[in-house]
Design a protein around this motif. Structure first.
Motif, PDB file in Angstrom:
ATOM      1  N   LEU A 113      -2.486 -10.675  -7.929  1.00  0.00           N
ATOM      2  CA  LEU A 113      -1.294  -9.845  -8.077  1.00  0.00           C
ATOM      3  C   LEU A 113      -0.790  -9.882  -9.513  1.00  0.00           C
ATOM      4  O   LEU A 113      -0.434  -8.838 -10.091  1.00  0.00           O
ATOM      5  CB  LEU A 113      -0.196 -10.330  -7.128  1.00  0.00           C
ATOM      6  CG  LEU A 113       1.175  -9.660  -7.272  1.00  0.00           C
ATOM      7  CD1 LEU A 113       1.102  -8.183  -6.914  1.00  0.00           C
ATOM      8  CD2 LEU A 113       2.207 -10.379  -6.405  1.00  0.00           C
ATOM      9  N   GLY A 135      -2.813  -7.663 -11.817  1.00  0.00           N
ATOM     10  CA  GLY A 135      -2.546  -6.250 -11.615  1.00  0.00           C
ATOM     11  C   GLY A 135      -1.227  -5.801 -12.194  1.00  0.00           C
ATOM     12  O   GLY A 135      -1.136  -4.745 -12.836  1.00  0.00           O
ATOM     13  N   LEU A 136      -0.175  -6.606 -11.994  1.00  0.00           N
ATOM     14  CA  LEU A 136       1.141  -6.251 -12.513  1.00  0.00           C
ATOM     15  C   LEU A 136       1.169  -6.331 -14.036  1.00  0.00           C
ATOM     16  O   LEU A 136       1.753  -5.462 -14.710  1.00  0.00           O
ATOM     17  CB  LEU A 136       2.194  -7.174 -11.918  1.00  0.00           C
ATOM     18  CG  LEU A 136       2.423  -7.067 -10.400  1.00  0.00           C
ATOM     19  CD1 LEU A 136       3.469  -8.074  -9.953  1.00  0.00           C
ATOM     20  CD2 LEU A 136       2.826  -5.650  -9.997  1.00  0.00           C
ATOM     21  N   CYS A 139      -7.402  -4.836  -9.525  1.00  0.00           N
ATOM     22  CA  CYS A 139      -6.336  -5.602 -10.177  1.00  0.00           C
ATOM     23  C   CYS A 139      -6.773  -6.322 -11.445  1.00  0.00           C
ATOM     24  O   CYS A 139      -5.955  -6.515 -12.356  1.00  0.00           O
ATOM     25  CB  CYS A 139      -5.758  -6.621  -9.198  1.00  0.00           C
ATOM     26  SG  CYS A 139      -4.876  -5.884  -7.792  1.00  0.00           S
ATOM     27  N   CYS A 159       0.813  -4.693  -5.396  1.00  0.00           N
ATOM     28  CA  CYS A 159       0.700  -4.238  -6.777  1.00  0.00           C
ATOM     29  C   CYS A 159       0.815  -2.721  -6.860  1.00  0.00           C
ATOM     30  O   CYS A 159       1.570  -2.179  -7.678  1.00  0.00           O
ATOM     31  CB  CYS A 159      -0.631  -4.707  -7.361  1.00  0.00           C
ATOM     32  SG  CYS A 159      -0.819  -4.398  -9.123  1.00  0.00           S
TER      33      CYS A 159
END
Length: 420
Positions: free
Chosen positions: A19, A22-23, A61, A347
């Motif tokens: 995560l 991806g962010l 991601c 995400c």
């Protein structure tokens, strides 16, 4: 919660790190807080099966260099999946169909290598030695409190801190885990030029589900490392537990508590290994050799627990991901993949969302549906794994024999292997 969300991820495991990548790639402000003091503090050296859900999430991601590194450090192939008797008589062998697209394929990976790949490229984002204690919500967001006395502010906190999640304990104190009554003992048999020929070829050809008449079962799976040396810390720690350059066969023996001796929790690796050897006496000698020659430091006990599905909760500035919300038994090999699926979905929802609360609510709704479906499927597989019903086990063995003789059924079974 609006467009410029500050996201705090509690827990630097598979889902949480995926995560974060991806962010971060989307330019969002994200921080990961991991309680381990260093990346190598907790050694996890067993094989992990990544299914198409997990592959798609990692591909989406991870930045391109990390994805390529993941591909470089995976095993050579998952190999043909076989269902066999305790005498290694083949009931069904499911041919591997890897496909041309690695982002939609099955992969064998070392947990160590995967964690190393996911941990890189997160400078200034991944913080170690941050043991989460509690959180407080307020009009300006969420404050996370850590055992070292520090705090961190965020608009959204994602609890990705595993099956014993402290975030879940505060957010959903009624959401528990239950003991299935099953215990697994797991180990790792190193594959070298000398040891490879000491076990039957079937045990190194691909994963095997060993089905004795009733009451217990065994799973074996080789991890044939491709040879890329990506771990520069092996020499600094225990090479048996932290080697991610050598091939091996992972094995797991499972049985209900009534079939196992008391006092397992007090036994070391050598003692647990002796228990398994006693339990599989009379099975094919190759299986005994696999266990007997596994270093005692790789043998451990794993009580099998599962989460209990919970009713929907009111969406707020704290949510959950992976084992923190839907921990499951390991008997379908889908726990890590479901966590990766969570990371991919959350995400996607958060990137560019004008309404963060709606994005999280949609994530939670969909995650509960597929996540607890996976929990139920995994629990059923655990029950089947150690069934005491002799008739049911005989029917299973007969069914796999039929599947093994019908190509269309074999293809379908492999396509669904490792899926929720």
């Amino acid at each position: 919660m609006g467009e410029n969300l500050r996201v705090a991820v509690i827990g630097g495991g598979t889902g949480g790190l995926c995560l974060a990548h991806g962010l971060a790639a989307a330019g969002m402000e994200v921080a990961v807080y991991e309680r381990s003091r260093t990346r190598t503090e907790r050694l996890q050296g067993y094989r992990l099966h990544i299914n198409p859900h997990g592959s798609a999430a990692l591909h989406e991601c991870l930045p391109a260099p990390a994805w390529e590194r993941f591909l470089a450090t995976r095993g050579k192939g998952t190999g043909d999946f076989a269902f066999v008797t305790e005498q290694l008589r083949e009931l069904a062998v499911i041919d591997e169909e890897t496909g041309a697209d690695p982002a939609a394929a099955h992969h064998s990976v070392s947990r160590i290598s995967l964690h190393q790949v996911l941990s890189t490229g997160l400078d200034g984002i991944l913080w170690y030695d941050k043991e989460f204690v509690r959180y407080e919500t307020g009009p300006k967001g969420v404050t996370c409190f850590f055992a070292d006395g520090t705090t961190a502010e965020a608009d959204l906190v994602v609890g990705a801190d595993g099956a014993n999640s402290r975030v879940r304990a505060q957010l959903l104190p009624h959401a528990g885990r239950v003991d299935t009554g099953i215990t697994a003992i797991v180990g790792k048999y190193p594959l070298t030029a000398e040891t490879r020929g000491l076990v039957p070829a079937r045990l190194t050809a691909g994963p095997n589900f060993v089905l004795p008449p009733r009451g217990r079962a065994m799973f074996t799976a080789p991890h044939e490392f491709a040879g890329a040396e990506v771990n520069d810390e092996t020499a600094a720690v225990d090479p048996v537990l932290f080697d991610n350059t050598g091939s091996y066969v992972t094995w797991a023996y499972g049985a209900s508590a009534r079939r196992l001796p008391a006092g397992l929790a007090e036994l070391d690796g050598a003692g647990l290994r002796a228990v398994v050897l006693d339990q599989i006496r009379g099975w094919h000698p190759g299986l005994s050799r696999l266990v007997e020659l596994s270093p005692e430091g790789t043998v451990s006990r794993l009580p099998i627990k599962t989460s209990v599905p919970v009713e929907p909760w009111e969406t707020g500035p704290v949510t959950l991901l992976g084992d923190a919300v839907h921990s499951m038994t390991p008997f379908r090999g889908i726990g890590a993949n479901t966590a990766l699926r969570d990371a991919q979905l959350l995400c996607r929802n958060l990137i560019g969302a004008s309404d963060g609360s709606a994005a999280v609510a949609d994530y939670e709704h969909r995650m509960r549906e597929y996540g607890f479906q996976a929990v139920r499927a995994s629990a059923r597989s655990a029950e089947d794994f150690v069934t005491e019903n002799r008739f049911a086990r005989a029917m299973s063995r007969s069914m796999f024999a039929v599947v093994g003789s019908v190509p269309a059924l074999k293809r379908r079974m492999f396509a669904e292997h490792g899926e929720s």
